[in-house]
Enzyme design. Structure first.
Site, PDB file in Angstrom:
ATOM      1  N   HIS A  29      13.015  -2.008  -0.539  1.00  0.00           N
ATOM      2  CA  HIS A  29      12.204  -1.493  -1.659  1.00  0.00           C
ATOM      3  C   HIS A  29      12.945  -0.343  -2.340  1.00  0.00           C
ATOM      4  O   HIS A  29      13.625   0.448  -1.677  1.00  0.00           O
ATOM      5  CB  HIS A  29      10.836  -1.018  -1.145  1.00  0.00           C
ATOM      6  CG  HIS A  29       9.873  -0.756  -2.251  1.00  0.00           C
ATOM      7  ND1 HIS A  29       9.888   0.428  -2.950  1.00  0.00           N
ATOM      8  CD2 HIS A  29       8.920  -1.519  -2.817  1.00  0.00           C
ATOM      9  CE1 HIS A  29       8.964   0.370  -3.900  1.00  0.00           C
ATOM     10  NE2 HIS A  29       8.357  -0.806  -3.834  1.00  0.00           N
ATOM     11  N   GLU A  36      11.869  -6.459  -8.762  1.00  0.00           N
ATOM     12  CA  GLU A  36      11.103  -5.243  -9.046  1.00  0.00           C
ATOM     13  C   GLU A  36      11.945  -4.295  -9.901  1.00  0.00           C
ATOM     14  O   GLU A  36      12.685  -3.453  -9.363  1.00  0.00           O
ATOM     15  CB  GLU A  36      10.729  -4.554  -7.731  1.00  0.00           C
ATOM     16  CG  GLU A  36       9.742  -5.337  -6.909  1.00  0.00           C
ATOM     17  CD  GLU A  36       8.709  -4.414  -6.259  1.00  0.00           C
ATOM     18  OE1 GLU A  36       7.520  -4.710  -6.391  1.00  0.00           O
ATOM     19  OE2 GLU A  36       9.092  -3.400  -5.655  1.00  0.00           O
ATOM     20  N   TRP A  79       0.818  -1.224   0.000  1.00  0.00           N
ATOM     21  CA  TRP A  79       0.000   0.000   0.000  1.00  0.00           C
ATOM     22  C   TRP A  79       0.852   1.275   0.000  1.00  0.00           C
ATOM     23  O   TRP A  79       0.313   2.369  -0.185  1.00  0.00           O
ATOM     24  CB  TRP A  79      -0.912   0.013   1.227  1.00  0.00           C
ATOM     25  CG  TRP A  79      -2.126  -0.860   1.108  1.00  0.00           C
ATOM     26  CD1 TRP A  79      -2.432  -1.719   0.082  1.00  0.00           C
ATOM     27  CD2 TRP A  79      -3.215  -0.955   2.050  1.00  0.00           C
ATOM     28  NE1 TRP A  79      -3.631  -2.342   0.342  1.00  0.00           N
ATOM     29  CE2 TRP A  79      -4.134  -1.892   1.539  1.00  0.00           C
ATOM     30  CE3 TRP A  79      -3.493  -0.345   3.284  1.00  0.00           C
ATOM     31  CZ2 TRP A  79      -5.312  -2.222   2.205  1.00  0.00           C
ATOM     32  CZ3 TRP A  79      -4.658  -0.689   3.946  1.00  0.00           C
ATOM     33  CH2 TRP A  79      -5.560  -1.613   3.417  1.00  0.00           C
ATOM     34  N   SER A 113       3.929  -2.632 -11.641  1.00  0.00           N
ATOM     35  CA  SER A 113       2.690  -2.319 -12.383  1.00  0.00           C
ATOM     36  C   SER A 113       1.849  -3.552 -12.729  1.00  0.00           C
ATOM     37  O   SER A 113       1.213  -3.584 -13.780  1.00  0.00           O
ATOM     38  CB  SER A 113       3.009  -1.553 -13.671  1.00  0.00           C
ATOM     39  OG  SER A 113       3.697  -0.371 -13.383  1.00  0.00           O
TER      40      SER A 113
HETATM   41  C1  PEP Z   1       6.058  -1.469  -5.970  1.00  0.00           C
HETATM   42  O1  PEP Z   1       6.529  -0.333  -5.929  1.00  0.00           O
HETATM   43  O2  PEP Z   1       6.361  -2.335  -5.127  1.00  0.00           O
HETATM   44  C2  PEP Z   1       5.144  -1.787  -7.050  1.00  0.00           C
HETATM   45  C3  PEP Z   1       5.197  -2.960  -7.583  1.00  0.00           C
HETATM   46  O3  PEP Z   1       4.278  -0.795  -7.416  1.00  0.00           O
HETATM   47  P1  PEP Z   1       3.340  -0.740  -8.704  1.00  0.00           P
HETATM   48  O4  PEP Z   1       2.592  -2.048  -8.781  1.00  0.00           O
HETATM   49  O5  PEP Z   1       2.452   0.410  -8.437  1.00  0.00           O
HETATM   50  O6  PEP Z   1       4.243  -0.565  -9.870  1.00  0.00           O
END
Ligand code: PEP
Length: 254
Positions: A94, A164, A9, A212
């Site tokens: 992150h 990520e 979140w 995303s």
């Molecule tokens: C994130 O930042 O962990 C992430 C996956 O965000 P989003 O799905 O909005 O790209």
């Protein structure tokens, strides 16, 4: 092993009331899921109230934890404090925290502290951009090796590793979509690094994808991306979208 869907979140929503509403709707939407592990990582300040909302399907995670157990560390929260709130997972490293100055060494200390507190770390790694000479492979290798330095073999199966790519995250300016082929290539690369470092135990750990993720591509990542789960950010703030991703995962797990 069950597939896992983890909602991050971030610093949302702005009020406790909205957080409780969103969590309750998600809990209802997830109530029939059987084959998927579901985790929501809200801001720290909502954890206690959300832990009181009845659901047997959604577990709670935090978005960070500090590496010391207790003491003069203004603004920090320990693994033990989170454990007391029945939090089970902690996102660490992150890219948004790395952008604020968090280093691989700090993430490494946090991983060890979180494991010692009996929690499951979700270690995020990923390159900011892709270069033609493929140097990004080296960068993620260094992230993995430095963040996992000194972690005991017996713990590696507990750690969830999230690939990520920062260039695919929804809030990155001029972002691009990552494909399931990008994810598969990295998942294979991670498995090789982990098995070189930790031996066969490493194959019991989970690798997931985040960047995303939506209902449009969740199935493709889960089927063709070489991953055991997903980490949606923006989509986890929309109950309908998040539940759609859970349902896709359920169907594919049959
Ligand atoms: C994130 O930042 O962990 C992430 C996956 O965000 P989003 O799905 O909005 O790209």
């Amino acid at each position: 092993m069950k597939k896992i869907i983890i909602g991050n979140w971030k610093m949302n929503p702005p009020t406790l009331k909205e957080a409780e509403q969103l969590f309750s709707v998600l809990a209802k939407g997830a109530s029939s899921s059987k084959k998927t592990e579901i985790v929501i990582c809200p801001p720290f300040v909502y954890l206690e109230k959300l832990s009181k909302i009845r659901t047997s399907k959604i577990k709670l995670g935090a978005q960070d934890a500090f590496y010391e157990e207790v003491g003069a560390f203004t603004g920090e929260i320990s693994g033990e404090m989170l454990d007391n709130l029945r939090v089970k997972y902690v996102i660490l490293g992150h890219s948004e925290r790395r952008a604020l100055g968090e280093t691989n060494e700090m993430v490494n200390q946090k991983i060890k502290a979180v494991l010692a507190a009996g929690l499951i770390p979700i270690l995020c790694v990923g390159e900011t951009a892709r270069d033609e000479s493929h140097d990004y492979f080296n960068l993620v290798k260094i992230q993995l090796e430095e963040c996992l330095a000194g972690v005991k073999k017996t713990f590696i199966s507990k750690i969830i590793i999230a690939y990520e790519p920062v260039w695919a995250i929804s809030t990155t300016p001029n972002r691009k979509d990552a494909t399931s082929a990008d994810s598969l290539e990295m998942a294979i690369f991670f498995k090789k690094i982990l098995s070189d470092k930790f031996g066969r135990e490493a194959s019991r750990g989970r690798i997931i994808y985040g960047g995303s993720v939506s209902g449009k591509d969740a199935g493709d990542f889960l089927q063709n991306g070489g991953v055991d789960g997903l980490l949606p950010g923006r989509a986890s703030l929309d109950a309908k979208k998040f539940v759609e991703i859970i349902k896709i995962c359920e169907v594919l797990s049959k």
